[in-house]
Design a protein around this motif. Sequence first.
Motif, PDB file in Angstrom:
ATOM      1  N   ASP A   1      -8.603  -3.847   9.857  1.00  0.00           N
ATOM      2  CA  ASP A   1      -7.412  -4.670   9.623  1.00  0.00           C
ATOM      3  C   ASP A   1      -6.257  -3.839   9.072  1.00  0.00           C
ATOM      4  N   GLN A   2      -6.578  -2.747   8.403  1.00  0.00           N
ATOM      5  CA  GLN A   2      -5.532  -1.920   7.811  1.00  0.00           C
ATOM      6  C   GLN A   2      -4.917  -0.945   8.809  1.00  0.00           C
TER       7      GLN A   2
ATOM      8  N   GLY B   1       1.667  -5.973   4.023  1.00  0.00           N
ATOM      9  CA  GLY B   1       0.269  -5.789   4.367  1.00  0.00           C
ATOM     10  C   GLY B   1      -0.018  -6.442   5.695  1.00  0.00           C
ATOM     11  N   HIS B   2      -1.207  -7.001   5.878  1.00  0.00           N
ATOM     12  CA  HIS B   2      -1.591  -7.638   7.128  1.00  0.00           C
ATOM     13  C   HIS B   2      -2.052  -9.056   6.884  1.00  0.00           C
TER      14      HIS B   2
ATOM     15  N   LEU C   1      -8.956  -6.203   2.620  1.00  0.00           N
ATOM     16  CA  LEU C   1      -8.878  -6.058   4.067  1.00  0.00           C
ATOM     17  C   LEU C   1      -9.914  -5.059   4.551  1.00  0.00           C
TER      18      LEU C   1
ATOM     19  N   LEU D   1      -0.670   4.392   4.485  1.00  0.00           N
ATOM     20  CA  LEU D   1      -0.900   3.609   5.692  1.00  0.00           C
ATOM     21  C   LEU D   1      -1.851   4.361   6.610  1.00  0.00           C
TER      22      LEU D   1
ATOM     23  N   GLU E   1      -4.998  -4.979  -0.840  1.00  0.00           N
ATOM     24  CA  GLU E   1      -5.343  -4.002   0.198  1.00  0.00           C
ATOM     25  C   GLU E   1      -6.855  -3.832   0.301  1.00  0.00           C
TER      26      GLU E   1
ATOM     27  N   GLU F   1      -3.764   9.268   7.892  1.00  0.00           N
ATOM     28  CA  GLU F   1      -3.420   8.574   6.652  1.00  0.00           C
ATOM     29  C   GLU F   1      -2.113   9.179   6.159  1.00  0.00           C
TER      30      GLU F   1
ATOM     31  N   PRO G   1       0.836  -1.213   0.000  1.00  0.00           N
ATOM     32  CA  PRO G   1       0.000   0.000   0.000  1.00  0.00           C
ATOM     33  C   PRO G   1       0.861   1.249   0.000  1.00  0.00           C
TER      34      PRO G   1
END
Length: 316
Positions: A97-98, A77-78, A93, A40, A90, A50, A37
């Motif tokens: 989660d982000q 990412g996650h 999610l 973030l 992305e 952001e 991404p």
Amino acid sequence: MAMSNSPITQVAESPITQVSQSQYSSAPPSPGQGGFPSKLLLDLRGTRFEIDREVLVSLPESILIVMFPNGLILGRGHSESYDDEDNNSEESLSLDDQIIFVDFDPACMDYVLDFYHEAQLAGEAQRLANPTTPHNLSAQNPLLNKQAIIVLREELDYFAVIPPKSGFPPKEGMPATGPVFADPSKVNVKTLCGTHLLEQRKIFTALQRNINKENNVAEQHLIDMLCVSGFSRDDEWGYRDIEPKKTSIVSIALVMLKTTGSGNQMATAQKLLLFWRKPARKCWWDGVEVELQEGAHQLPIRLWARRTWTLELVLV
């Protein structure tokens, strides 16, 4: 550090790791694609930010270490799976989660990001003013085509010692003599001390007091170098606040590094390149006696502060 007489010592490197793109793909992914991404989402004590990934990794190492004490791997990412494009996306999610939760004051982040924006504008103007700087010169001296920021951060942990006074408490049946002191059991000593220290916003006052006490030439040289390079002796901290539920105060000051001026300005600026990507630290104890006001009463306090300075240079 190369300077053996320096009053500060080098600290650990950045806790942020950017995963090599070649680990996942032979071609670099486009921004925001599959696990990379471009932006973030940070939650700083309830305030959402952001932030561009590149901006985050460009922040001072001394701040990143505090924000991510256990490290942060960017680029994955996650998701646990990197083979499934749907899981690696992305968009797949949820918003929660982000989000990356960070125990860091949002007011401090605002101060740093606002200053970075000003420095980036100054850096662009500098590059436009010197479009023909030879590449080999700019490689040897990045100060020729980039704006440098001096980052000074202080962590102050304070402790209060209440000395015994002959006039307090008075003996039974006898009037108190001398000043009327507040009963320390009935006042929040830590709150009073924190408020008192928070109002002491001058950057160099405590260090100059230590210099006068110890006659430390290296520390005096440090102040002189910083004041030649962008600070002034009466400067105040740009950000200063008490950490929640702690007897600790965090302060940060940012200034743009001066590279032009009278005398050997560039030579002095180049000395600070020693702290580029290599933050350094100095720690000392500072003790003062104060009488804090609690309503109509006074409370004598021996106030001890453990001050830790971190000095760093960043280029934007």
